[in-house]
Write a protein that holds these residues in place. Structure first.
Motif, PDB file in Angstrom:
ATOM      1  N   PHE A  50       0.865  -1.209  -0.117  1.00 58.10           N
ATOM      2  CA  PHE A  50      -0.042  -0.126   0.020  1.00 58.10           C
ATOM      3  C   PHE A  50       0.837   1.213  -0.044  1.00 58.10           C
ATOM      4  N   VAL A  51       0.416   2.149  -0.875  1.00 57.09           N
ATOM      5  CA  VAL A  51       1.311   3.366  -1.028  1.00 57.09           C
ATOM      6  C   VAL A  51       0.146   4.622  -0.529  1.00 57.09           C
ATOM      7  N   SER A  52       0.733   5.158   0.588  1.00 55.00           N
ATOM      8  CA  SER A  52      -0.139   6.362   1.287  1.00 55.00           C
ATOM      9  C   SER A  52      -0.414   7.350   0.581  1.00 55.00           C
ATOM     10  N   LEU A  53      -1.385   8.021   0.598  1.00 59.97           N
ATOM     11  CA  LEU A  53      -1.648   9.358  -0.209  1.00 59.97           C
ATOM     12  C   LEU A  53      -2.194  10.434   0.751  1.00 59.97           C
ATOM     13  N   SER A  54      -1.453  11.751   0.473  1.00 59.58           N
ATOM     14  CA  SER A  54      -1.987  12.700   1.332  1.00 59.58           C
ATOM     15  C   SER A  54      -3.225  13.532   0.554  1.00 59.58           C
ATOM     16  N   PHE A  55      -3.879  14.347   1.260  1.00 62.22           N
ATOM     17  CA  PHE A  55      -4.726  14.930   0.638  1.00 62.22           C
ATOM     18  C   PHE A  55      -4.250  15.754  -0.615  1.00 62.22           C
ATOM     19  N   GLU A  56      -3.424  16.454  -0.347  1.00 60.96           N
ATOM     20  CA  GLU A  56      -2.842  17.035  -1.271  1.00 60.96           C
ATOM     21  C   GLU A  56      -2.256  16.418  -2.563  1.00 60.96           C
ATOM     22  N   GLU A  57      -1.608  15.333  -2.182  1.00 65.56           N
ATOM     23  CA  GLU A  57      -1.262  14.387  -3.319  1.00 65.56           C
ATOM     24  C   GLU A  57      -2.324  14.006  -4.283  1.00 65.56           C
ATOM     25  N   ALA A  58      -3.545  13.564  -3.717  1.00 64.54           N
ATOM     26  CA  ALA A  58      -4.824  13.361  -4.434  1.00 64.54           C
ATOM     27  C   ALA A  58      -5.097  14.487  -5.235  1.00 64.54           C
ATOM     28  N   GLU A  59      -5.159  15.730  -4.557  1.00 67.53           N
ATOM     29  CA  GLU A  59      -5.408  16.854  -5.553  1.00 67.53           C
ATOM     30  C   GLU A  59      -4.620  17.037  -6.605  1.00 67.53           C
ATOM     31  N   ALA A  60      -3.286  16.743  -6.507  1.00 67.27           N
ATOM     32  CA  ALA A  60      -2.387  16.819  -7.505  1.00 67.27           C
ATOM     33  C   ALA A  60      -2.619  15.782  -8.571  1.00 67.27           C
ATOM     34  N   MET A  61      -3.130  14.546  -8.213  1.00 63.72           N
ATOM     35  CA  MET A  61      -3.491  13.672  -9.219  1.00 63.72           C
ATOM     36  C   MET A  61      -4.489  13.994  -9.900  1.00 63.72           C
ATOM     37  N   HIS A  83       4.636  16.286  -5.841  1.00 62.28           N
ATOM     38  CA  HIS A  83       3.732  15.390  -5.402  1.00 62.28           C
ATOM     39  C   HIS A  83       3.788  13.992  -6.011  1.00 62.28           C
ATOM     40  N   LEU A  84       3.723  14.310  -7.511  1.00 60.55           N
ATOM     41  CA  LEU A  84       3.642  13.110  -8.452  1.00 60.55           C
ATOM     42  C   LEU A  84       4.944  12.391  -8.322  1.00 60.55           C
ATOM     43  N   GLU A  85       6.035  13.016  -8.143  1.00 60.78           N
ATOM     44  CA  GLU A  85       7.268  12.545  -8.062  1.00 60.78           C
ATOM     45  C   GLU A  85       7.659  11.765  -6.981  1.00 60.78           C
ATOM     46  N   ASN A  86       7.011  12.254  -6.102  1.00 59.15           N
ATOM     47  CA  ASN A  86       7.251  11.240  -4.538  1.00 59.15           C
ATOM     48  C   ASN A  86       6.192  10.394  -4.547  1.00 59.15           C
ATOM     49  N   ILE A  87       5.263  10.566  -5.151  1.00 59.40           N
ATOM     50  CA  ILE A  87       4.117   9.162  -4.957  1.00 59.40           C
ATOM     51  C   ILE A  87       4.763   7.834  -6.151  1.00 59.40           C
ATOM     52  N   THR A  88       5.362   8.684  -7.191  1.00 55.54           N
ATOM     53  CA  THR A  88       6.145   7.523  -7.953  1.00 55.54           C
ATOM     54  C   THR A  88       7.232   6.652  -7.517  1.00 55.54           C
ATOM     55  N   ARG A  89       8.055   7.823  -6.779  1.00 54.47           N
ATOM     56  CA  ARG A  89       9.014   7.193  -5.920  1.00 54.47           C
ATOM     57  C   ARG A  89       8.677   6.109  -4.995  1.00 54.47           C
ATOM     58  N   ARG A  90       7.528   6.474  -4.319  1.00 53.63           N
ATOM     59  CA  ARG A  90       7.070   5.211  -3.211  1.00 53.63           C
ATOM     60  C   ARG A  90       6.623   4.194  -3.890  1.00 53.63           C
ATOM     61  N   MET A  91       5.764   4.448  -5.120  1.00 55.12           N
ATOM     62  CA  MET A  91       5.245   2.984  -5.727  1.00 55.12           C
ATOM     63  C   MET A  91       6.477   2.224  -6.186  1.00 55.12           C
ATOM     64  N   GLY A  92       7.491   2.639  -6.474  1.00 54.82           N
ATOM     65  CA  GLY A  92       8.763   2.152  -7.020  1.00 54.82           C
ATOM     66  C   GLY A  92       9.366   1.182  -5.854  1.00 54.82           C
ATOM     67  N   VAL A  93       9.533   1.775  -4.805  1.00 50.28           N
ATOM     68  CA  VAL A  93       9.868   0.996  -3.710  1.00 50.28           C
ATOM     69  C   VAL A  93       8.650  -0.074  -3.071  1.00 50.28           C
ATOM     70  N   ALA A  94       7.536   0.023  -3.348  1.00 40.77           N
ATOM     71  CA  ALA A  94       6.521  -0.890  -3.146  1.00 40.77           C
ATOM     72  C   ALA A  94       6.784  -2.173  -4.224  1.00 40.77           C
TER      73      ALA A  94
END
Length: 278
Positions: A50-61, A83-94
């Motif tokens: 699971f990759v957590s999302l902040s409210f602000e990251e969801a708005e960016a998506m 925000h999008l780069e940070n989400i992508t990085r965390r998805m890579g770890v997952a």
């Protein structure tokens, strides 16, 4: 009393009466999200992170969806791009964790939100990945075998959702109107935001004809249907064997775990895939 009628979630302060049913539906659906049941049933399903999302990251998506799909001409801000780069990085770890657990450094993955998947992207007319999957599968299909051709289309649609890296996974999420709708609904009330990204091992061995959807009421299996809408001639003779197999697995593996859990509903829909034959 019906489970929907019994459901009485906390409401946002000041919510308009006209919006209560929509909010209640959103909260009800999240009772069944993957993160609610995975830990209890992880021995019987695919490796998942699971990759957590902040409210602000969801708005960016949400904003990025409009940009990617061409209906929003306002460029992403630097903060949104970060925000999008940070989400992508965390998805890579997952993804790396899933591959390590599977013992396969190149294992494909399936990405979704904890509610719905981006499967609408697979049916886009110009989806080159779907077309490529279909051409590859049809190479081994008799052109006179209409059923096999139909099944090939189904496999291609599903196969086009398999991702090899985090960048590909993020692109899939951002192109999906289903994902955008879910995020839009979930960001309507900041204090009740629940969305996260779910990454699962993609199993290429699943036979579409052996995927089933079961319906459970008060911990009792009440009905089972094919997951696909196609007619498979080899299934009717297997009806009793399939019924016994699915019922035994549900009664002895799934139901006892959910019945003991205090955080999972007693009535639900559950999908099964029989792998390796009946």
């Amino acid at each position: 009393m019906d489970i929907w009628e019994e459901f009485n979630p906390e409401l946002p302060e000041g919510i308009n009466e006209a919006n209560i049913d929509g909010f209640k539906k959103k909260e009800f659906l999240y009772l069944y999200s993957v993160d609610k049941w995975y830990q209890q049933l992880k021995d019987f399903t695919f490796e998942t992170e699971f990759v957590s999302l902040s409210f602000e990251e969801a708005e960016a998506m949400i904003h990025a969806h409009g940009v990617v799909c061409g209906y929003d001409d306002i460029p992403l801000s630097e903060i949104e791009r970060n925000h999008l780069e940070n989400i992508t990085r965390r998805m890579g770890v997952a993804i790396d964790k899933i591959r390590a657990a599977a013992g396969d450094v190149s294992a494909p993955v399936f990405v979704k939100l904890n509610h719905r998947s981006p499967k609408d992207v697979a049916i886009e007319p110009n989806n080159l990945k779907t077309r490529s999957c279909l051409r590859r599968i049809l190479e081994n299909v008799d052109e006179n075998d209409k059923l096999s051709q139909t099944v090939a289309v189904s496999k291609a649609l599903v196969g086009s959702l398999a991702c090899q890296n985090a960048t590909e996974a993020m692109d899939l999420l951002l192109r999906s109107n289903r994902v955008r709708m879910d995020l839009g609904q979930d960001t309507s009330y900041k204090n009740f935001f629940k969305s996260c990204i779910v990454i699962r091992r993609y199993d290429t061995s699943i036979d579409p004809s052996l995927e089933f959807r079961a319906f459970v009421r008060n911990h009792h299996l009440t009905a089972v249907s094919q997951y696909e809408e196609f007619y498979y001639p080899h299934l009717p003779p297997m009806k009793q064997v399939l019924k016994n197999t699915l019922t035994h697995f549900f009664d002895n593996q799934v139901s006892p775990i959910i019945a003991k859990s205090k955080c999972l509903p007693a009535s639900y829909v559950v999908d099964f895939a029989i792998i390796g034959g009946v």
